[in-house]
Design an enzyme around this catalytic site. Structure first.
Site, PDB file in Angstrom:
ATOM      1  N   LYS A   1     -26.411 -50.283  -5.174  1.00 56.50           N
ATOM      2  CA  LYS A   1     -27.605 -49.478  -4.931  1.00 56.50           C
ATOM      3  C   LYS A   1     -28.718 -50.314  -4.296  1.00 56.50           C
ATOM      4  O   LYS A   1     -29.435 -49.835  -3.419  1.00 56.50           O
ATOM      5  CB  LYS A   1     -28.086 -48.841  -6.232  1.00 56.50           C
ATOM      6  CG  LYS A   1     -27.142 -47.762  -6.726  1.00 56.50           C
ATOM      7  CD  LYS A   1     -27.544 -47.242  -8.083  1.00 56.50           C
ATOM      8  CE  LYS A   1     -26.569 -46.185  -8.578  1.00 56.50           C
ATOM      9  NZ  LYS A   1     -26.892 -45.705  -9.927  1.00 56.50           N
TER      10      LYS A   1
ATOM     11  N   HIS B   1     -27.503 -53.616 -23.387  1.00 59.54           N
ATOM     12  CA  HIS B   1     -26.658 -52.540 -23.900  1.00 59.54           C
ATOM     13  C   HIS B   1     -27.003 -52.217 -25.348  1.00 59.54           C
ATOM     14  O   HIS B   1     -27.599 -53.014 -26.066  1.00 59.54           O
ATOM     15  CB  HIS B   1     -25.173 -52.882 -23.779  1.00 59.54           C
ATOM     16  CG  HIS B   1     -24.787 -54.144 -24.477  1.00 59.54           C
ATOM     17  ND1 HIS B   1     -24.584 -54.223 -25.836  1.00 59.54           N
ATOM     18  CD2 HIS B   1     -24.588 -55.388 -24.007  1.00 59.54           C
ATOM     19  CE1 HIS B   1     -24.265 -55.451 -26.163  1.00 59.54           C
ATOM     20  NE2 HIS B   1     -24.273 -56.193 -25.075  1.00 59.54           N
TER      21      HIS B   1
END
Length: 118
Positions: A60, A103
C-alpha cells in the site's frame, strides 16, 4: 517524498488459510527459518499475521507497487531489541523504511513509512 501504508488482519483468517503452501507464499526463506523455530502455536499465528499485515502495508505504501513482487520477495526481520524492520524487498534500495507491527489475540496491524532516498 514520504508515503504510508497500513493493514489490519484477523488472526483467525490466517488460521483458516494456514498451510505449507500459504507459509511458502507469505514468508521469505529467512523468515521461514525463524518461523520454524517458534514452538508456541499462538505465537506462530501472530507472527504470520504480523508479517502478512506488514507486507500488505508495504504494498500500500508503494501505491501502484511492483506487479512482479510477491510476499516472499520481502524479508522482515527483528533487530536485537525485537523491533521489526524490512531487511529487503525488490527496489528497496530506493527507499528508507520504517515499520511497526502490533497484535492482540484477535488482530495484527502494521504500518509502513517509506521515504524516497535522495
Amino acid at each position: 517524498m514520504m508515503t504510508t501504508g497500513i493493514d489490519l488482519v484477523e488472526i483467525n483468517r490466517i488460521r483458516a488459510l494456514y498451510s505449507t503452501a500459504f507459509i511458502e507464499r507469505i514468508l521469505s526463506k529467512k523468515e521461514r527459518q525463524f518461523f520454524e523455530d517458534i514452538q508456541n502455536e499462538s505465537r506462530r499465528f501472530t507472527f504470520l499475521a504480523g508479517r502478512f499485515a506488514a507486507k500488505e502495508a508495504l504494498f500500500k505504501a508503494l501505491k501502484k507497487g511492483d506487479k512482479t513482487m510477491n510476499f516472499a520477495d520481502i524479508t522482515i526481520l527483528n533487530d536485537e531489541d525485537g523491533a521489526p524492520y524490512i531487511e529487503s524487498f525488490p527496489k528497496g534500495q530506493l527507499y528508507k523504511t520504517e515499520l511497526s507491527i502490533s497484535h492482540t489475540d484477535l488482530y495484527a496491524v502494521a504500518i509502513v513509512l517509506l521515504e524516497i532516498k535522495e
